[in-house]
Design a protein around this motif. Structure first.
Motif, short mmCIF file in Angstrom:
data_model
loop_
_atom_site.label_atom_id
_atom_site.label_comp_id
_atom_site.label_asym_id
_atom_site.label_seq_id
_atom_site.Cartn_x
_atom_site.Cartn_y
_atom_site.Cartn_z
N ASP A 327 0.83 -1.21 0.00
CA ASP A 327 0.00 0.00 0.00
C ASP A 327 0.86 1.26 0.00
OD1 ASP A 327 -2.71 1.20 0.24
OD2 ASP A 327 -1.86 1.98 2.11
N ALA A 328 1.97 1.23 0.73
CA ALA A 328 2.85 2.40 0.81
C ALA A 328 3.52 2.70 -0.52
CB ALA A 328 3.90 2.16 1.88
N LEU A 329 3.63 1.69 -1.39
CA LEU A 329 4.30 1.89 -2.67
C LEU A 329 3.33 2.08 -3.84
CD1 LEU A 329 7.11 -0.76 -2.15
CD2 LEU A 329 7.46 1.71 -2.42
N ALA A 330 2.05 2.04 -3.55
CA ALA A 330 1.06 2.19 -4.62
C ALA A 330 1.09 3.58 -5.25
CB ALA A 330 -0.34 1.89 -4.08
N ARG A 331 1.72 4.51 -4.55
CA ARG A 331 1.84 5.88 -5.09
C ARG A 331 3.31 6.23 -5.34
NH1 ARG A 331 -1.72 4.95 -1.56
NH2 ARG A 331 -0.25 5.20 0.18
N ASP A 332 4.12 5.24 -5.57
CA ASP A 332 5.55 5.47 -5.83
C ASP A 332 5.73 6.32 -7.08
OD1 ASP A 332 8.34 4.26 -4.88
OD2 ASP A 332 8.38 4.41 -7.06
N ALA A 333 6.81 7.10 -7.11
CA ALA A 333 7.07 7.98 -8.24
C ALA A 333 7.33 7.21 -9.53
CB ALA A 333 8.28 8.87 -7.93
N ASP A 334 7.84 5.98 -9.42
CA ASP A 334 8.08 5.19 -10.62
C ASP A 334 6.79 4.46 -11.01
OD1 ASP A 334 10.20 3.86 -12.49
OD2 ASP A 334 9.00 2.20 -11.70
N PRO A 335 6.29 4.63 -12.22
CA PRO A 335 5.01 4.03 -12.60
C PRO A 335 5.02 2.50 -12.60
CG PRO A 335 6.08 5.05 -14.50
CD PRO A 335 6.84 5.49 -13.30
N THR A 336 6.17 1.91 -12.91
CA THR A 336 6.24 0.44 -12.89
C THR A 336 6.16 -0.08 -11.46
OG1 THR A 336 7.54 0.41 -14.93
CG2 THR A 336 7.61 -1.56 -13.56
N VAL A 337 6.79 0.61 -10.52
CA VAL A 337 6.73 0.22 -9.12
C VAL A 337 5.30 0.38 -8.59
CG1 VAL A 337 7.48 0.80 -6.77
CG2 VAL A 337 9.15 0.71 -8.63
N SER A 338 4.66 1.50 -8.88
CA SER A 338 3.29 1.71 -8.39
C SER A 338 2.33 0.70 -9.02
CB SER A 338 2.83 3.14 -8.68
OG SER A 338 2.87 3.43 -10.06
N ASP A 339 2.55 0.35 -10.28
CA ASP A 339 1.71 -0.68 -10.93
C ASP A 339 1.89 -2.02 -10.24
OD1 ASP A 339 0.29 -1.96 -13.39
OD2 ASP A 339 2.22 -3.02 -13.27
N ALA A 340 3.15 -2.37 -9.92
CA ALA A 340 3.42 -3.63 -9.24
C ALA A 340 2.78 -3.65 -7.85
CB ALA A 340 4.93 -3.87 -9.13
N ALA A 341 2.80 -2.50 -7.17
CA ALA A 341 2.20 -2.41 -5.83
C ALA A 341 0.69 -2.61 -5.90
CB ALA A 341 2.55 -1.07 -5.20
N ARG A 342 0.06 -1.98 -6.85
CA ARG A 342 -1.40 -2.13 -6.98
C ARG A 342 -1.76 -3.57 -7.36
NH1 ARG A 342 -0.62 2.94 -9.44
NH2 ARG A 342 -0.69 2.01 -11.51
N TRP A 343 -0.96 -4.19 -8.21
CA TRP A 343 -1.20 -5.58 -8.55
C TRP A 343 -1.08 -6.45 -7.30
CZ3 TRP A 343 1.97 -9.96 -8.32
CH2 TRP A 343 1.50 -11.09 -9.00
#
Length: 349
Positions: A327-343
């Motif tokens: 959840d903490a990484l769902a808004r990460d600045a890197d779009p691939t990281v935030s996509d992986a977090a939401r997944w």
């Protein structure tokens, strides 16, 4: 030159290498043809450098026309522990054996240079009138080490496409010394895979379309190291907790019963990389990532790609404890990281 070759072999073995063989630079025409087909079918994935330097890669004689011999050397990095042990521990990450300590590129190349300098001095002493030279390569130049090693008699490329030896198993790093010295070549290695399919059947992503063929687009090593951006959602569950590389096909090979122990202490796994906690790894920012993986091959993929891999492992963990991390990484600045977090969040209880 036979005597010089045997002196070189003795020096190489005394320096920590476990095997040595010699072939001609033009010894791998079949490998060049296989490489062309591999690239034409797109099976190289995002490894664009394979296509860009395919002529050199498939024809070592074009890389350095003056070379008359290629000396191939094998250095073991055989693990002390079961490399697949952590696959049943979903809250920790599994890192490929070769990346659990120092970067092998640096270690093997230093050893190669020492042996190469010794060899050059011996060659010049034997023939003072000759202006002999060498070039050394470890995995970063357009050199097909595995076919060259097979042509030099060190083993054969198994059904998993990695070099395999009856004397060494398949836990080996390869280095090449190209030289203007004409050394007697060794007989090429013979295939001893037989009817065994262990490496093919264990692959989590079915990355082998057929024996002796690899589709890197499905290979976990490629997906977690070379592949930039989001990984196909259909493949993410198959990654399990593999966050850097994959050892499955290597680990199950029956010929590893003859594997030689690693002589280099810096290949032994660091304690913090044997079973690293996914929650801790996910919190690494760029500075912390660089500090933790200083001197490690993992450093080259960067924080964003690494944390992406960690989040896929978190999504596969089934652990509610790890939900706040994702959840903490769902808004990460890197779009691939935030996509992986939401997944990951979509798969966690």
């Amino acid at each position: 030159m036979t005597d010089l070759k045997e002196r070189l072999r003795a020096e190489a073995l005394a320096s920590g290498f476990a095997g040595m063989g010699v072939c001609r630079p033009d010894a791998i025409p079949e490998a060049a043809a296989r490489l062309a087909g591999f690239v034409a079918e797109g099976r190289h994935g995002q490894m664009r450098w394979m296509a860009e330097r395919m002529n050199w890669r498939g024809n070592p004689a074009a890389l350095w026309p003056e070379a008359k011999s290629v000396v191939m050397l094998a250095e073991p990095y055989t693990p002390d522990e079961d490399p697949l042990a952590n696959l049943e521990r979903p809250e920790v990450g599994t890192i490929s054996v070769y990346a659990r300590n120092r970067d092998y590129h640096d270690l093997v190349k230093k050893r190669l240079k020492r042996v190469g300098r010794w060899f050059l001095e011996e060659a010049r002493r034997d023939d003072p009138s000759a202006a002999h030279a060498i070039k050394v390569f470890v995995d970063t130049a357009p050199v097909m080490e595995k076919p060259l090693a097979a042509a030099a008699g060190l083993g054969w490329q198994g059904k998993h496409t990695n070099l395999l030896s009856r004397d060494l198993g398949n836990w080996v790093f390869l280095g090449a010394i190209f030289t203007t010295v004409a050394l007697p070549p060794d007989a090429p290695g013979a295939d001893h895979c037989g009817s065994c399919r262990a490496c093919l059947d264990i692959c989590p992503t079915d990355a082998f379309p057929a024996p002796y063929q690899l589709d890197a687009r499905r290979c976990i090593s490629h997906l977690t190291i070379e592949h930039d951006g989001p990984v196909d959602t259909a493949l993410r569950p198959m990654l399990g907790n593999r966050i850097y590389g994959c050892d499955d096909c290597l680990a199950v090979c029956p010929w590893n019963k003859f594997a030689v122990a690693a002589s280099e202490a810096r290949y032994a796994a660091r304690d913090d990389l044997v079973a690293p906690d996914l929650a801790e790894l996910a919190t690494l920012d760029d500075t912390a990532f660089r500090a933790r993986f200083s001197g490690s091959p993992i450093k080259r993929i960067g924080r964003d790609r690494f944390v992406r891999n960690v989040l896929y492992a978190i999504g596969n963990s089934g652990s509610a404890r790890l939900r706040p991390v994702a959840d903490a990484l769902a808004r990460d600045a890197d779009p691939t990281v935030s996509d992986a977090a939401r997944w990951a969040l979509g798969r966690l209880p």
